[in-house]
Design a protein around this motif. Structure first.
Motif, PDB file in Angstrom:
ATOM      1  N   LEU A   1       0.883  -1.431  -0.121  1.00 10.56           N
ATOM      2  CA  LEU A   1      -0.105   0.051  -0.566  1.00 10.56           C
ATOM      3  C   LEU A   1       0.375   0.779   0.206  1.00 10.56           C
ATOM      4  N   GLY A   2       0.328   2.058  -1.091  1.00 10.08           N
ATOM      5  CA  GLY A   2       1.452   3.570  -0.692  1.00 10.08           C
ATOM      6  C   GLY A   2       2.771   3.282  -1.901  1.00 10.08           C
ATOM      7  N   THR A   3       2.612   2.195  -2.207  1.00 12.59           N
ATOM      8  CA  THR A   3       4.064   2.355  -3.748  1.00 12.59           C
ATOM      9  C   THR A   3       3.311   2.973  -4.935  1.00 12.59           C
TER      10      THR A   3
ATOM     11  N   TYR B   1      -6.623   4.124   1.872  1.00 10.24           N
ATOM     12  CA  TYR B   1      -6.558   4.913   0.878  1.00 10.24           C
ATOM     13  C   TYR B   1      -4.849   5.875   0.388  1.00 10.24           C
ATOM     14  N   ILE B   2      -5.108   6.049  -0.100  1.00 11.40           N
ATOM     15  CA  ILE B   2      -3.439   7.093  -0.920  1.00 11.40           C
ATOM     16  C   ILE B   2      -3.642   8.184  -1.165  1.00 11.40           C
ATOM     17  N   ALA B   3      -2.464   9.912   0.052  1.00 10.67           N
ATOM     18  CA  ALA B   3      -2.813  10.837  -0.664  1.00 10.67           C
ATOM     19  C   ALA B   3      -1.831  11.318  -1.725  1.00 10.67           C
ATOM     20  N   THR B   4      -2.037  12.011  -2.735  1.00  7.71           N
ATOM     21  CA  THR B   4      -1.045  11.647  -4.147  1.00  7.71           C
ATOM     22  C   THR B   4      -1.141  13.491  -3.939  1.00  7.71           C
TER      23      THR B   4
ATOM     24  N   GLY C   1       1.879  10.318  -1.384  1.00  5.28           N
ATOM     25  CA  GLY C   1       1.959   8.873  -0.380  1.00  5.28           C
ATOM     26  C   GLY C   1       1.640   8.625   0.519  1.00  5.28           C
ATOM     27  N   ALA C   2       1.300   9.366   1.254  1.00  2.93           N
ATOM     28  CA  ALA C   2       0.608   8.795   2.809  1.00  2.93           C
ATOM     29  C   ALA C   2      -0.602   7.852   2.554  1.00  2.93           C
TER      30      ALA C   2
END
Length: 868
Positions: free
Chosen positions: A231-233, A291-294, A314-315
């Motif tokens: 997750l987040g990669t 969830y992933i922040a961009t 990426g968080a």
């Protein structure tokens, strides 16, 4: 509320009928958003399960038009063609292990991670939009991967895989063997790719990053240990790629089943700020989303409660939906920057981690208005529908409102009542089902089987940015080929897809070819190109458009232009005969043109044998050129007769010193002198002294004799003499008329003698006699005598009746004891003496039988007196 989609564009001029032969008018929203449909798909290989090979089912559906589908790999060693019709789900299975791959097509063998490979990725092209899903089938682990089409192609992605496989409500699963992985396929040569994991997580190369270069059609799979987090990669590339990611978790040594979840991922440009997550059938904590922040400084809330504050690019995190399974319950996820949301849930209610994973599209300006899909065969299957609350009443399941089905549940968000979740359970969901609504919605498919497997797939549209669309297909394109054009000005149409209802054409220019682009209104969807009419060649136009949000896109128009003075045939006339044919060639013939000669040929040249007009139509796609040439008879022989008519036989003489031979084909004679006595076409072949053979014919018509035309007919006749040169008289019954036209009304059915006396067209005296049958009335005139005296004195010895329908009337005579003495037609008389019958004074019975024109049988009875 869901932001509205605006899909605009108008086609009104017949010059643009489209490549499919139909006129296209304004496109409305509902005709566009057909699930996650597209005409091109790139599917990275699916990493094999540790338990061995798995089967991949490719499933196709078409919403509105029959589509020709081509499935192939990078070198087309795998190639298959399918026809997908609306209303049917077409499945093709990849089951055979291929030599050199050690796996099925579409899969990656376990030992070939961190290596470039050809042949294992799949590509799909379709003539009309289709929905494509991959269903991975295995004894314990299955999943649905939704093909994202062109929405799955980009250069910047974040990926995810399940994060709660280690611990569930039924205990610890830390000893599971499994693989998180990222699978990539390149669409162009020399594509630089970087995969970068979140800090503290490493790939099987021992590093937190993997960098490589792929050529077109090459694929790559990188894996990560089960106890690390994918997750987040982030995955970035220098050129467009497609990405699939997730995890394969199989069995541990004790035999307990594990889990798997995979999905194709969309690039960051298709992300949004608001998502609605519907609760599946898992229980806490297994029903969750990631969830992933961009972007930096990202804030995320769930039903108004913060789960991430000022998160960096990426968080990422995991949020388990609280409580017991409550399928369809909505949770609203909001953010101030675009984020990814991946949901993990299942279609079976159990404690084992048998689940699937799917990327959820945001609800701002996305969705579908019509979806056709199918149950997962052999599995418990249900559906989750995300929809605005005010549109629930308009949502139809298999053509009927869901509100009419009490087994379908609807739950409204308690946080944001404008959104609702619909749950269609496995006991309701049909094998091949449809959902439609005038308001866009989203669909998730849940499936599973006991503790063996669970899967989850999202079947909806991911579009949200500004796109220019092909004016004919309403699909996003870069180039619009217009074929061959000739008229000027040439209209250029486009359509667009946007969340706002405003556009501005900021640039329009000719890249190739002489002329001018005219845009009279920069805010509409039509421009015109005015070409130099003397130019013939390739034309290319580039148009750049911006919507009201500042998003822009460009589109190119390509066509071959044929100037207004183009003439397919240079010659105006030429001579020809069958033994000296002429070859005609189209000027400036080229690919993309179609031809139709008047002799039926469809090639760019034709051979002419016969004199007369010959023409050709050159079809350039949007316009046509027609040109003609007159072919003069090259024969020296001139026929002495053409078509002629005569009232009697005609003598013809074709003798001519120029004529070498003459052959009458139907008469089978070579004579140059003939008597013609019947109407016919008489073909012949003539050869002149120069050897030129020509085929011709003489049409001889024998003029018919005069006749009487009945006019409008029964019973009000207008009898007119026709076809005479001099009228003499016309007789109707016993009456003679000196006028060539008689108006008469017959009050009863019957037969009447008609006679015409006139001179025919050759001045011969003709007398033409015929019978006029008045058969449209059901009344008639009949005369029946009441007495006769058959005493042999030659006076009144025979008994006769008279009928206006003599051929339809019969009669019979009986004595007082009922014995039949005579029977016959109305035009026959009864002469007892001639028949050897001796009658005394008496009374006899007579009965008449008339078959009226209406086919009704009319019967009358009379008494006859026999006098001495």
């Amino acid at each position: 509320m869901m932001a509205p989609y605006y899909i605009k564009g108008y086609l009104t001029r017949p010059a643009l009928l489209g490549r499919f032969g139909v006129s296209i008018v304004a496109l409305f929203f509902s005709s566009m958003l057909k699930a996650q449909s597209d005409t091109y798909f790139a599917l990275p290989p699916l990493y094999e399960w540790q338990g061995g090979q798995h089967t991949i089912d490719l499933q196709f559906s078409a919403s509105s038009s029959t589509s020709n589908v081509w499935i192939y790999n990078s070198d087309t060693s795998y190639s298959q063609n399918l026809v997908v019709t609306p209303g049917a789900l077409v499945t093709t299975s990849l089951t055979n292990v291929i030599g050199g791959l050690s796996s099925t097509y579409g899969a990656r063998e376990l030992t070939w991670s961190n290596s470039k490979r050809y042949k294992d990725a799949l590509f799909i092209e379709a003539s009309q939009p289709v929905t494509v899903t991959e269903r991975v089938k295995h004894q314990f682990n299955q999943d649905i991967i939704t093909g994202k089409g062109t929405n799955g192609i980009g250069t910047d992605f974040y990926v995810a895989s399940q994060t709660l496989i280690l611990s569930t409500v039924t205990g610890s699963y830390t000893s599971y063997y499994g693989k998180h992985y990222v699978s990539i396929v390149a669409l162009e040569d020399s594509t630089e790719v970087l995969i970068k994991a979140r800090p503290g997580n490493v790939f099987d190369n021992g590093s937190d990053s993997v960098a490589f270069i792929l050529d077109q059609g090459q694929s790559w799979v990188s894996t990560m240990a089960d106890d690390d987090v994918l997750l987040g990669t982030r995955v970035t590339s220098s050129k467009p790629i497609a990405v699939t990611a997730g995890g394969n978790h199989l069995k541990n040594s004790s035999g307990n089943p594990g889990d798997g979840g995979i999905d194709q991922v969309t690039p960051v440009e298709h992300l949004g700020l608001k998502h609605v997550v519907l609760r599946g059938r898992s229980t806490y904590p297994q029903d969750y989303f990631m969830y992933i922040a961009t972007e930096d400084n990202t804030n995320i809330t769930v039903d108004g409660v913060s789960v991430l504050t000022n998160g960096s690019k990426g968080a990422s995190g995991t949020y388990s939906l609280p409580g017991n399974a409550n399928p369809g319950k909505p949770y609203v996820v909001e953010s101030n920057e675009p984020i990814y949301v991946f949901q993990v849930t299942t279609g079976v209610a159990n404690g084992s981690p048998e689940q699937g994973m799917a990327q959820l599209p945001h609800i701002d300006c996305t969705g579908s208005t019509f979806i056709r899909y199918s149950r997962a065969s052999g599995l418990t299957t249900s559906a989750l529908v995300t929809i605005p609350s005010n549109a629930v009443a308009n949502l139809n399941y298999n053509g009927a409102p869901i509100t009419s089905n009490t087994n379908i549940t609807v739950q409204q968000s308690t946080y944001d009542p404008s959104w609702s979740g619909v749950y269609i359970g496995s006991n309701v969901l049909s094998n091949n089902f449809t959902l439609d609504c005038i308001t866009p919605f989203h669909l998730g498919i849940l499936a599973g089987q006991g503790s063996n497997t669970g899967l989850y797939g999202y079947i909806s549209g991911f579009d949200d940015d500004f796109k220019l669309l092909d004016p004919f297909t309403a699909l996003p394109v870069n180039d619009v080929p217009l074929g061959n054009l000739c008229a000027t000005p040439i209209p250029l149409y486009f359509r667009y897809l946007s969340c706002v209802d405003s556009i501005n054409v900021i640039s329009a220019a000719l890249i190739q070819g002489p002329g001018t682009v005219v845009d009279s209104n920069a805010n509409d969807t039509i421009l015109h190109v005015i070409m130099d009419p003397a130019y013939t060649g390739v034309v290319r136009v580039k148009v750049i458009v911006e919507d009201g949000r500042g998003y822009s896109d460009s589109i190119f128009y390509d066509f071959d232009y044929y100037g207004a003075s183009y003439e397919p045939i240079l010659l105006d006339s030429a001579s020809v005969c069958s033994t000296q044919p002429l070859v005609l060639q189209i000027e400036n013939a080229g690919p993309g043109l179609s031809y139709l000669w008047s002799n039926g040929d469809t090639t760019e040249s034709t051979t002419a044998y016969d004199p007369g007009w010959l023409w050709v139509t050159v079809d350039l796609g949007d316009c046509q050129f027609t040109d003609s040439i007159f072919l003069v008879n090259g024969s020296l022989f001139e026929p002495p007769y053409r078509d002629t008519a005569y009232c009697d036989s005609l003598f013809v003489d074709f003798s001519d010193p120029i004529l070498n031979t003459l052959y009458w084909t139907t008469l089978d004679t070579t004579s140059t002198e003939l008597w013609l006595d019947s109407t016919a076409v008489y073909p012949y072949v003539a050869t002149d002294i120069g050897g030129c053979v020509s085929e011709d014919s003489l049409y001889f018509r024998l003029i018919p004799e005069p006749y009487i035309d009945e006019g409008f007919g029964c019973p009000n006749y207008t009898l007119t003499a026709v076809g005479y040169t001099a009228f003499i008289a016309m007789e109707l019954g016993d009456v003679t008329y000196s006028s060539p036209q008689i108006d008469t009304l017959f009050p009863f059915a019957g037969s009447h003698n008609l006679t015409l006396i006139a001179l025919d067209s050759c001045n011969n005296l003709d007398t033409i006699t015929r019978v006029l049958e008045v058969d449209c009335l059901d009344n008639m005139l009949m005369y029946v005598p009441t007495a006769f005296s058959p005493n042999g004195d030659g006076v009144n010895d025979a008994y006769c009746i008279s009928s206006s329908l003599p051929t339809r009337t019969t009669y019979a005579i009986f004595d007082r004891w009922g014995n039949e003495l005579f029977s016959g037609r109305a035009d026959e008389c009864w002469d007892p003496n001639a028949l050897g019958q001796r009658l005394s004074t008496s009374r006899l019975s007579l009965r008449t039988f008339t078959r009226l024109p209406s086919n009704e049988l009319h019967i009358d009875e009379f008494t006859i007196h026999v006098l001495p």
